[in-house]
Write a protein that holds these residues in place. Sequence first.
Motif, PDB file in Angstrom:
ATOM      1  N   THR A 134       5.094  -4.691  -5.066  1.00 32.74           N
ATOM      2  CA  THR A 134       5.125  -3.932  -6.105  1.00 32.74           C
ATOM      3  C   THR A 134       6.722  -3.177  -6.357  1.00 32.74           C
ATOM      4  OG1 THR A 134       4.130  -2.096  -7.259  1.00 32.74           O
ATOM      5  CG2 THR A 134       4.200  -1.836  -5.098  1.00 32.74           C
ATOM      6  N   GLU A 135       6.707  -2.645  -7.260  1.00 33.77           N
ATOM      7  CA  GLU A 135       8.006  -1.849  -7.691  1.00 33.77           C
ATOM      8  C   GLU A 135       8.303  -0.856  -6.278  1.00 33.77           C
ATOM      9  OE1 GLU A 135       7.972  -0.109 -11.573  1.00 33.77           O
ATOM     10  OE2 GLU A 135       6.042   0.546 -11.149  1.00 33.77           O
ATOM     11  N   PRO A 136       9.385  -0.417  -6.475  1.00 36.43           N
ATOM     12  CA  PRO A 136       9.716   0.384  -5.527  1.00 36.43           C
ATOM     13  C   PRO A 136       9.574   1.823  -5.753  1.00 36.43           C
ATOM     14  CG  PRO A 136      11.928  -0.290  -6.340  1.00 36.43           C
ATOM     15  CD  PRO A 136      10.820  -1.064  -6.717  1.00 36.43           C
ATOM     16  N   VAL A 137       9.216   2.729  -4.830  1.00 37.63           N
ATOM     17  CA  VAL A 137       8.975   4.143  -4.957  1.00 37.63           C
ATOM     18  C   VAL A 137       9.938   4.716  -5.796  1.00 37.63           C
ATOM     19  CG1 VAL A 137       8.652   6.350  -3.890  1.00 37.63           C
ATOM     20  CG2 VAL A 137       7.777   4.245  -2.659  1.00 37.63           C
ATOM     21  N   ALA A 138      11.153   4.506  -5.808  1.00 35.01           N
ATOM     22  CA  ALA A 138      12.004   5.280  -6.915  1.00 35.01           C
ATOM     23  C   ALA A 138      11.766   4.908  -8.146  1.00 35.01           C
ATOM     24  CB  ALA A 138      13.621   4.608  -6.390  1.00 35.01           C
ATOM     25  N   ALA A 139      11.297   3.535  -8.551  1.00 28.66           N
ATOM     26  CA  ALA A 139      10.976   3.271  -9.896  1.00 28.66           C
ATOM     27  C   ALA A 139       9.776   4.137 -10.299  1.00 28.66           C
ATOM     28  CB  ALA A 139      10.769   1.746  -9.847  1.00 28.66           C
ATOM     29  N   LYS A 140       8.808   4.254  -9.310  1.00 26.75           N
ATOM     30  CA  LYS A 140       7.611   5.043  -9.842  1.00 26.75           C
ATOM     31  C   LYS A 140       8.038   6.369 -10.170  1.00 26.75           C
ATOM     32  CE  LYS A 140       4.354   1.907  -7.540  1.00 26.75           C
ATOM     33  NZ  LYS A 140       3.369   1.371  -6.496  1.00 26.75           N
ATOM     34  N   ILE A 141       8.635   7.002  -9.102  1.00 23.25           N
ATOM     35  CA  ILE A 141       9.170   8.498  -9.435  1.00 23.25           C
ATOM     36  C   ILE A 141       9.759   8.560 -10.583  1.00 23.25           C
ATOM     37  CG2 ILE A 141      10.757  10.184  -8.588  1.00 23.25           C
ATOM     38  CD1 ILE A 141      10.251   9.406  -5.769  1.00 23.25           C
ATOM     39  N   ALA A 142      10.716   7.569 -11.107  1.00 20.89           N
ATOM     40  CA  ALA A 142      11.313   7.787 -12.407  1.00 20.89           C
ATOM     41  C   ALA A 142      10.555   7.642 -13.537  1.00 20.89           C
ATOM     42  CB  ALA A 142      12.498   6.509 -12.440  1.00 20.89           C
ATOM     43  N   ALA A 143       9.419   6.703 -13.597  1.00 19.88           N
ATOM     44  CA  ALA A 143       8.428   6.555 -14.272  1.00 19.88           C
ATOM     45  C   ALA A 143       7.602   7.918 -14.522  1.00 19.88           C
ATOM     46  CB  ALA A 143       7.333   5.566 -14.137  1.00 19.88           C
ATOM     47  N   ILE A 144       7.280   8.574 -13.502  1.00 19.85           N
ATOM     48  CA  ILE A 144       6.494   9.948 -13.738  1.00 19.85           C
ATOM     49  C   ILE A 144       7.409  11.085 -14.517  1.00 19.85           C
ATOM     50  CG2 ILE A 144       5.530  11.738 -12.587  1.00 19.85           C
ATOM     51  CD1 ILE A 144       4.438   9.763 -10.644  1.00 19.85           C
ATOM     52  N   GLN A 145       8.645  11.121 -14.113  1.00 14.56           N
ATOM     53  CA  GLN A 145       9.782  11.946 -14.587  1.00 14.56           C
ATOM     54  C   GLN A 145       9.891  11.582 -15.919  1.00 14.56           C
ATOM     55  OE1 GLN A 145      13.080  11.262 -12.033  1.00 14.56           O
ATOM     56  NE2 GLN A 145      12.274  13.010 -10.456  1.00 14.56           N
ATOM     57  N   LYS A 146       9.781  10.279 -16.484  1.00 15.36           N
ATOM     58  CA  LYS A 146      10.059  10.247 -17.993  1.00 15.36           C
ATOM     59  C   LYS A 146       8.690  10.361 -18.652  1.00 15.36           C
ATOM     60  CE  LYS A 146      10.632   6.368 -20.879  1.00 15.36           C
ATOM     61  NZ  LYS A 146      10.864   4.560 -21.149  1.00 15.36           N
ATOM     62  N   ALA A 147       7.516  10.046 -18.286  1.00 16.08           N
ATOM     63  CA  ALA A 147       6.325  10.445 -18.970  1.00 16.08           C
ATOM     64  C   ALA A 147       5.972  11.785 -19.184  1.00 16.08           C
ATOM     65  CB  ALA A 147       5.195   9.740 -18.167  1.00 16.08           C
ATOM     66  N   ASP A 188       0.914  -1.035   0.031  1.00 12.68           N
ATOM     67  CA  ASP A 188      -0.263  -0.013   0.191  1.00 12.68           C
ATOM     68  C   ASP A 188       0.751   1.392   0.138  1.00 12.68           C
ATOM     69  OD1 ASP A 188      -2.678  -1.196   0.519  1.00 12.68           O
ATOM     70  OD2 ASP A 188      -1.746  -2.143   2.094  1.00 12.68           O
ATOM     71  N   GLN A 189       1.905   1.251   0.766  1.00 11.63           N
ATOM     72  CA  GLN A 189       2.746   2.340   0.736  1.00 11.63           C
ATOM     73  C   GLN A 189       3.829   2.849  -0.159  1.00 11.63           C
ATOM     74  OE1 GLN A 189       2.055   4.463   2.909  1.00 11.63           O
ATOM     75  NE2 GLN A 189       0.627   3.569   4.423  1.00 11.63           N
ATOM     76  N   THR A 190       3.824   1.765  -1.179  1.00 13.15           N
ATOM     77  CA  THR A 190       4.585   1.974  -2.387  1.00 13.15           C
ATOM     78  C   THR A 190       4.113   2.945  -3.554  1.00 13.15           C
ATOM     79  OG1 THR A 190       4.106  -0.035  -3.315  1.00 13.15           O
ATOM     80  CG2 THR A 190       6.140   0.051  -2.153  1.00 13.15           C
ATOM     81  N   VAL A 191       2.606   3.032  -3.079  1.00 14.63           N
ATOM     82  CA  VAL A 191       1.897   3.885  -3.920  1.00 14.63           C
ATOM     83  C   VAL A 191       2.040   5.460  -3.815  1.00 14.63           C
ATOM     84  CG1 VAL A 191      -0.750   4.644  -4.711  1.00 14.63           C
ATOM     85  CG2 VAL A 191       0.056   2.231  -4.186  1.00 14.63           C
ATOM     86  N   LEU A 192       2.594   5.991  -4.810  1.00 10.40           N
ATOM     87  CA  LEU A 192       2.815   7.620  -4.464  1.00 10.40           C
ATOM     88  C   LEU A 192       1.666   8.489  -3.934  1.00 10.40           C
ATOM     89  CD1 LEU A 192       5.017   8.317  -7.464  1.00 10.40           C
ATOM     90  CD2 LEU A 192       5.893   8.059  -5.215  1.00 10.40           C
ATOM     91  N   PRO A 193       1.740   9.466  -3.062  1.00  8.43           N
ATOM     92  CA  PRO A 193       0.813  10.083  -2.620  1.00  8.43           C
ATOM     93  C   PRO A 193      -0.003  10.886  -3.892  1.00  8.43           C
ATOM     94  CG  PRO A 193       2.932  10.599  -1.343  1.00  8.43           C
ATOM     95  CD  PRO A 193       3.364   9.700  -2.383  1.00  8.43           C
ATOM     96  N   ALA A 194      -1.123  10.610  -3.623  1.00  7.24           N
ATOM     97  CA  ALA A 194      -2.413  11.295  -4.544  1.00  7.24           C
ATOM     98  C   ALA A 194      -3.441  11.674  -3.923  1.00  7.24           C
ATOM     99  CB  ALA A 194      -2.753  10.232  -5.472  1.00  7.24           C
ATOM    100  N   GLY A 195      -4.320  12.162  -4.328  1.00  6.99           N
ATOM    101  CA  GLY A 195      -5.505  13.061  -3.758  1.00  6.99           C
ATOM    102  C   GLY A 195      -5.220  14.060  -2.805  1.00  6.99           C
ATOM    103  N   CYS A 196      -5.899  14.334  -1.949  1.00  6.32           N
ATOM    104  CA  CYS A 196      -5.821  15.411  -0.936  1.00  6.32           C
ATOM    105  C   CYS A 196      -4.780  15.035   0.281  1.00  6.32           C
ATOM    106  CB  CYS A 196      -7.201  16.027  -0.503  1.00  6.32           C
ATOM    107  SG  CYS A 196      -6.968  17.631   0.133  1.00  6.32           S
ATOM    108  N   ASP A 197      -5.421  14.256   1.018  1.00  3.23           N
ATOM    109  CA  ASP A 197      -4.555  14.086   2.369  1.00  3.23           C
ATOM    110  C   ASP A 197      -3.115  13.620   2.063  1.00  3.23           C
ATOM    111  OD1 ASP A 197      -6.907  14.698   3.656  1.00  3.23           O
ATOM    112  OD2 ASP A 197      -7.249  13.074   4.732  1.00  3.23           O
ATOM    113  N   SER A 198      -3.038  12.501   1.622  1.00  2.00           N
ATOM    114  CA  SER A 198      -1.666  11.779   1.289  1.00  2.00           C
ATOM    115  C   SER A 198      -0.761  12.871   0.482  1.00  2.00           C
ATOM    116  CB  SER A 198      -1.874  10.596   0.706  1.00  2.00           C
ATOM    117  OG  SER A 198      -2.215  10.656  -0.648  1.00  2.00           O
ATOM    118  N   PHE A 199      -1.115  13.306  -0.431  1.00  2.00           N
ATOM    119  CA  PHE A 199      -0.149  14.313  -0.865  1.00  2.00           C
ATOM    120  C   PHE A 199      -0.087  15.704  -0.192  1.00  2.00           C
ATOM    121  CE2 PHE A 199       0.071  18.164  -3.272  1.00  2.00           C
ATOM    122  CZ  PHE A 199       1.112  18.218  -3.769  1.00  2.00           C
ATOM    123  N   GLY A 200      -1.014  16.302   0.379  1.00  2.00           N
ATOM    124  CA  GLY A 200      -0.811  17.334   1.183  1.00  2.00           C
ATOM    125  C   GLY A 200       0.059  17.173   2.195  1.00  2.00           C
TER     126      GLY A 200
END
Length: 514
Positions: A406-419, A35-47
């Motif tokens: 799931t894949e680590p947080v760093a990989a998800k950050i890299a995917a967003i930076q690439k996209a 659950d916690q490898t999902v990057l912050p989204a929405g209001c609470d978790s991102f804020g």
Amino acid sequence: MTLSRSLYLRTALWCAILLTALVMMRVVACRFYWDQTVLPAGCDSFGYAMQAEAIRQGREFGDHTPRPFLAPLAQDLSGISKNPNDWVWPIAPHAYRYDPQVGRLVNQYPPGTSLFLAPFPREIRSLVFPVLIAASLLCLLALFRRDDGALLATRAGCLLVLVACGFYFEPFSREYRSLNSVAPCFALLVAAGWFLPVRPLLSVGLLSAGVLLRIPNAWLLPVAALPVLFPEWFAGKPFAGLRPVVPRGAKVILTAFFCGVLWLLLFQYLTMGSAFRTTYPYYDRNAATPGGMLENLRYYFSLETGWMWVHVVVLFLAGAVFCRRGTRRWFLLVLFLFLWNYGFYVTHDVRVSYYPFASSVLALGLVLRGMENLPRRVLQVSSAAVGLLVILALIGAWRSVPENPTEPVAAKIAAIQKAFAGADAVWAEHRSGTVEYAAGIPGMRILWGSREVRAETVRWLRAQGYRQAVLIDDIGMNESEARAVLEMAKVPVRTVEDETFGRILWIDPETPAQ
């Protein structure tokens, strides 16, 4: 039983409790890893995540979400609409809004949860969150250091069961799965309830400190003040009159002010330019209409909401613990606490299932303290029951741990930076903040504010040389509304299919930004 044997059994029991606590910490870390490898989204978790990053970098009272175009864009939009609510939302990601008085985007949350998370790097901040919650609750085992035998086993077992509730029961497990301000309050509220019968002024101080996590915790302060103001009533003694109430009330006010309220006012002054301007948006402060109150009554008092079930269970436990003569007034306090808390949210315009949680957790701490009133036989049976529950919970939770995280947080950050490489601003809905958190690209909300303002913002950014992207396959996206905005803006759009994020609409600038 000899003294040496009693000491041996107490030591063995403590070793078992601490070993179980360590195993539970490990289970929590594994159980919620996915659950916690999902990057912050929405209001609470991102804020909270973004605020924690700003605190870590020393920018809490500056720009959390820097935008080189913010000042001139805000000036342009303010000329289109005199109503700030038409344009302060779309130019910011979730949990933020532009505040014309301070001239920057402001985070809507108090700083407590983010201070809790700031010491940890961005890549592991979410991963350590459920472990910190469990650890804060398990630290409360120190409250039982003078207990022994069945009382120690029952109290410690109940605390371990409270942690284990996060494995299975939705009102608790949801708070372990993403960053929020509810779970960090658990240990604070249990401790406040624990001290209420013996050191009520300390309970007032703890609850006041809790406003730095959630401002509505202040609503519980009057209830916590009652044992300070009227200790004779709770002790079953004759009423001493109103004269002692004045100095006692002064102690309550000073304690509440210096332990939490003062620091919240200071935070608001440094953030908003005034100690009495809250960071929360206007719609989260509105009172409900009479019709809304009826809807709130049906909503909050429905057993379909998880926290109502928690209140029912805690009320049952309070009735069992405070059923003996001389303790029943504490049960009345618990009942009044629940009604007082729910009364506030029934009259509150915004309706969210977890809002009334605090009264149940506070009352649970009071129930733990009151267990000393239970007969020895009841404690022996209770200790065996909660011990069995803890063992079953650990076994079940361990067996349900995902084998292939799931894949680590760093990989998800890299995917967003690439996209979104090359974008100067990204329009989205649920993940408007996710992109900004991961890639540092300004996130915008394409469904908020007036359509005219959003279209003008798209035109203005393009005219100023900024390349924009629209995450059209975002969670919660209204594609027809997003396309209507782009049609009103009359800008050329090209579609790119990304393997991770689906369709991304690109709006190229008229000329490159200087």
